[in-house]
Scaffold this active site. Structure first.
Site, PDB file in Angstrom:
ATOM      1  N   LYS A 185     -11.210  45.751  41.640  1.00 39.68           N
ATOM      2  CA  LYS A 185      -9.877  45.279  42.042  1.00 39.68           C
ATOM      3  C   LYS A 185      -9.582  43.910  41.438  1.00 39.68           C
ATOM      4  O   LYS A 185      -8.527  43.687  40.850  1.00 39.68           O
ATOM      5  CB  LYS A 185      -9.777  45.171  43.578  1.00 39.68           C
ATOM      6  CG  LYS A 185     -10.007  46.478  44.315  1.00 39.68           C
ATOM      7  CD  LYS A 185      -9.840  46.309  45.818  1.00 39.68           C
ATOM      8  CE  LYS A 185     -10.786  45.311  46.438  1.00 39.68           C
ATOM      9  NZ  LYS A 185     -12.209  45.663  46.317  1.00 39.68           N
ATOM     10  N   THR A 186     -10.529  42.985  41.596  1.00 37.22           N
ATOM     11  CA  THR A 186     -10.301  41.628  41.070  1.00 37.22           C
ATOM     12  C   THR A 186     -10.242  41.657  39.545  1.00 37.22           C
ATOM     13  O   THR A 186      -9.394  40.996  38.938  1.00 37.22           O
ATOM     14  CB  THR A 186     -11.411  40.675  41.562  1.00 37.22           C
ATOM     15  OG1 THR A 186     -11.446  40.740  42.990  1.00 37.22           O
ATOM     16  CG2 THR A 186     -11.156  39.250  41.125  1.00 37.22           C
ATOM     17  N   GLU A 224      -7.840  39.477  47.627  1.00 39.63           N
ATOM     18  CA  GLU A 224      -8.343  39.532  49.014  1.00 39.63           C
ATOM     19  C   GLU A 224      -7.164  39.601  49.989  1.00 39.63           C
ATOM     20  O   GLU A 224      -7.143  38.913  51.022  1.00 39.63           O
ATOM     21  CB  GLU A 224      -9.220  38.309  49.340  1.00 39.63           C
ATOM     22  CG  GLU A 224     -10.374  38.073  48.388  1.00 39.63           C
ATOM     23  CD  GLU A 224     -11.440  39.148  48.431  1.00 39.63           C
ATOM     24  OE1 GLU A 224     -11.388  40.036  49.314  1.00 39.63           O
ATOM     25  OE2 GLU A 224     -12.317  39.125  47.555  1.00 39.63           O
ATOM     26  N   MET A 254     -15.236  47.922  47.948  1.00 39.28           N
ATOM     27  CA  MET A 254     -15.715  46.777  47.167  1.00 39.28           C
ATOM     28  C   MET A 254     -16.397  47.256  45.889  1.00 39.28           C
ATOM     29  O   MET A 254     -16.827  48.395  45.809  1.00 39.28           O
ATOM     30  CB  MET A 254     -16.706  45.971  48.007  1.00 39.28           C
ATOM     31  CG  MET A 254     -16.044  45.268  49.194  1.00 39.28           C
ATOM     32  SD  MET A 254     -17.202  44.386  50.254  1.00 39.28           S
ATOM     33  CE  MET A 254     -17.873  43.150  49.144  1.00 39.28           C
ATOM     34  N   CYS A 285     -26.053  57.652  45.808  1.00 42.45           N
ATOM     35  CA  CYS A 285     -26.067  58.942  45.113  1.00 42.45           C
ATOM     36  C   CYS A 285     -25.437  58.880  43.723  1.00 42.45           C
ATOM     37  O   CYS A 285     -25.526  59.834  42.968  1.00 42.45           O
ATOM     38  CB  CYS A 285     -25.350  60.006  45.951  1.00 42.45           C
ATOM     39  SG  CYS A 285     -23.591  59.725  46.083  1.00 42.45           S
TER      40      CYS A 285
HETATM   41  N1  LIG Z   1     -23.450  46.862  43.587  1.00 38.86           N
HETATM   42  C1  LIG Z   1     -22.968  45.953  42.726  1.00 38.86           C
HETATM   43  N2  LIG Z   1     -23.425  44.692  42.740  1.00 38.86           N
HETATM   44  C2  LIG Z   1     -22.931  43.755  41.907  1.00 38.86           C
HETATM   45  N3  LIG Z   1     -21.966  44.015  40.966  1.00 38.86           N
HETATM   46  C3  LIG Z   1     -21.485  45.253  40.911  1.00 38.86           C
HETATM   47  C4  LIG Z   1     -21.958  46.294  41.776  1.00 38.86           C
HETATM   48  N4  LIG Z   1     -21.277  47.421  41.488  1.00 38.86           N
HETATM   49  C5  LIG Z   1     -20.431  47.097  40.470  1.00 38.86           C
HETATM   50  N5  LIG Z   1     -20.560  45.809  40.126  1.00 38.86           N
HETATM   51  C6  LIG Z   1     -19.831  45.086  39.058  1.00 38.86           C
HETATM   52  O1  LIG Z   1     -18.669  44.562  39.647  1.00 38.86           O
HETATM   53  C7  LIG Z   1     -17.557  44.819  38.790  1.00 38.86           C
HETATM   54  C8  LIG Z   1     -16.282  44.865  39.611  1.00 38.86           C
HETATM   55  O2  LIG Z   1     -16.113  43.589  40.200  1.00 38.86           O
HETATM   56  P1  LIG Z   1     -14.778  43.194  40.937  1.00 38.86           P
HETATM   57  O3  LIG Z   1     -13.612  43.366  40.014  1.00 38.86           O
HETATM   58  O4  LIG Z   1     -15.017  41.815  41.495  1.00 38.86           O
HETATM   59  O5  LIG Z   1     -14.679  44.291  42.106  1.00 38.86           O
HETATM   60  P2  LIG Z   1     -13.896  44.264  43.492  1.00 38.86           P
HETATM   61  O6  LIG Z   1     -12.875  43.165  43.438  1.00 38.86           O
HETATM   62  O7  LIG Z   1     -13.272  45.615  43.631  1.00 38.86           O
HETATM   63  O8  LIG Z   1     -14.950  44.022  44.549  1.00 38.86           O
HETATM   64  C9  LIG Z   1     -17.904  46.125  38.135  1.00 38.86           C
HETATM   65  O9  LIG Z   1     -17.235  46.258  36.904  1.00 38.86           O
HETATM   66  C10 LIG Z   1     -19.407  46.001  37.952  1.00 38.86           C
HETATM   67  O10 LIG Z   1     -19.711  45.350  36.733  1.00 38.86           O
HETATM   68  C1  LIG Z   2     -15.621  46.177  53.895  1.00 41.84           C
HETATM   69  C2  LIG Z   2     -15.364  44.806  54.424  1.00 41.84           C
HETATM   70  C3  LIG Z   2     -15.315  43.723  53.571  1.00 41.84           C
HETATM   71  N1  LIG Z   2     -15.092  42.490  54.060  1.00 41.84           N
HETATM   72  C4  LIG Z   2     -15.084  41.340  53.147  1.00 41.84           C
HETATM   73  C5  LIG Z   2     -16.291  41.233  52.266  1.00 41.84           C
HETATM   74  C6  LIG Z   2     -15.775  40.494  51.062  1.00 41.84           C
HETATM   75  O1  LIG Z   2     -15.867  39.096  51.358  1.00 41.84           O
HETATM   76  C7  LIG Z   2     -14.320  40.925  50.985  1.00 41.84           C
HETATM   77  C8  LIG Z   2     -14.071  41.998  49.945  1.00 41.84           C
HETATM   78  O2  LIG Z   2     -14.321  41.486  48.654  1.00 41.84           O
HETATM   79  P1  LIG Z   2     -14.189  42.359  47.298  1.00 41.84           P
HETATM   80  O3  LIG Z   2     -13.273  41.540  46.433  1.00 41.84           O
HETATM   81  O4  LIG Z   2     -13.598  43.686  47.623  1.00 41.84           O
HETATM   82  O5  LIG Z   2     -15.553  42.421  46.750  1.00 41.84           O
HETATM   83  O6  LIG Z   2     -13.986  41.459  52.259  1.00 41.84           O
HETATM   84  C9  LIG Z   2     -14.869  42.284  55.411  1.00 41.84           C
HETATM   85  O7  LIG Z   2     -14.627  41.144  55.854  1.00 41.84           O
HETATM   86  N2  LIG Z   2     -14.922  43.356  56.268  1.00 41.84           N
HETATM   87  C10 LIG Z   2     -15.155  44.612  55.820  1.00 41.84           C
HETATM   88  O8  LIG Z   2     -15.185  45.560  56.660  1.00 41.84           O
END
Ligand SMILES: Nc1ncnc2c1ncn2[C@@H]1O[C@H](COP(=O)(O)OP(=O)(O)O)[C@@H](O)[C@H]1O
Ligand SMILES: Cc1cn([C@H]2C[C@H](O)[C@@H](COP(=O)(O)O)O2)c(=O)[nH]c1=O
Length: 209
Positions: free
Chosen positions: A5-6, A77, A1, A136
């Site tokens: 990705k999004t 997702e 996460m 880290c």
């Molecule tokens: N711990 C965090 N809490 C909230 N926002 C974060 C955190 N780490 C990174 N981000 C922000 O989230 C963005 C990525 O969001 P998103 O594309 O929704 O990621 P994913 O879909 O992989 O979860 C990063 O570019 C950064 O700005």
């Molecule tokens: C690791 C993990 C994640 N999930 C859920 C939590 C969030 O709702 C999505 C991932 O969202 P993102 O676009 O990557 O931020 O998946 C889960 O259900 N179980 C897991 O182990």
């Protein structure tokens, strides 16, 4: 996460749309974090979407005429869709769509998540993204669950999860923090600030645990 990705999916979809192709984006209706009518990144970028329980209902929901006119289908997702493989085969191979998929390949215990790994043989390209470990600051390949819940599917954001470096990915949070405390620190610019942030972060987490 938090690996982007999004963000990456939305950029690809936007670029396809800008070049005149007809696009639609689907997300799982299990993810209600930001409402059901849009896909939203962790930093607030958004695009309208179809929030569905399963992918097989998409053609009927959007209507056959609109479906036939689509060039590109984005799926976010993807780990939550059981019919991911069949839908991707049908949409790409049979219906000639470009399908762009974003999802988690593994859960918080690094077990294969849903059917995301099954579609890799279907894909022309695969991009594995990484985040920054909140403990880290190094590259984080995995997601650590901060709470004690054990079910595989648990919707949440930074309240429940954090990006984590490989070694600590599958350990309980307390262990992760012990590990981090024991690691030798590098003297890089900004290290002091980061240590202060970490100290604050530990405090918050202890509160939660
Ligand atoms: N711990 C965090 N809490 C909230 N926002 C974060 C955190 N780490 C990174 N981000 C922000 O989230 C963005 C990525 O969001 P998103 O594309 O929704 O990621 P994913 O879909 O992989 O979860 C990063 O570019 C950064 O700005
Ligand atoms: C690791 C993990 C994640 N999930 C859920 C939590 C969030 O709702 C999505 C991932 O969202 P993102 O676009 O990557 O931020 O998946 C889960 O259900 N179980 C897991 O182990």
């Amino acid at each position: 996460m938090f690996a982007g990705k999004t963000t990456s999916l939305l950029r690809r979809i936007q670029a396809e749309s800008n070049s005149g192709r007809t696009v639609a984006v689907i997300k799982s209706n299990k993810d209600t974090r930001y409402g059901l009518d849009s896909i939203v990144t962790h930093d607030g970028m958004k695009l309208p979407c179809w929030a569905l329980e399963n992918l097989s209902s998409f053609r009927q929901k959007i209507g056959t005429v609109a479906y036939d006119q689509l060039d590109v289908i984005g799926i976010d997702e993807a780990q939550f869709f059981e019919d991911l493989y069949d839908f991707c085969c049908e949409a790409a191979d049979h219906d000639g769509k470009t399908v762009i998929v974003a999802g988690l390949d593994g859960d918080y215990l690094r077990r294969s998540f849903g059917s995301v790994l099954d579609i890799i043989p279907l894909a022309n390209t695969v991009m594995k993204l990484t985040a920054r470990c909140e403990l880290c600051g190094e590259r984080a390949f995995f997601t650590l669950r901060k709470t004690g819940e054990k079910q595989r599917e648990l919707i949440g954001g930074a309240d429940v999860y954090m990006p984590s470096q490989e070694v600590i990915a599958a350990t309980p949070l307390l262990k992760a923090m012990e590990y981090e405390t024991a690691r030798p620190r590098r003297n890089s610019p900004g290290e002091e600030d980061r240590q202060r942030q970490r100290a604050f972060f530990y405090g918050v987490i202890f509160g939660i645990c």
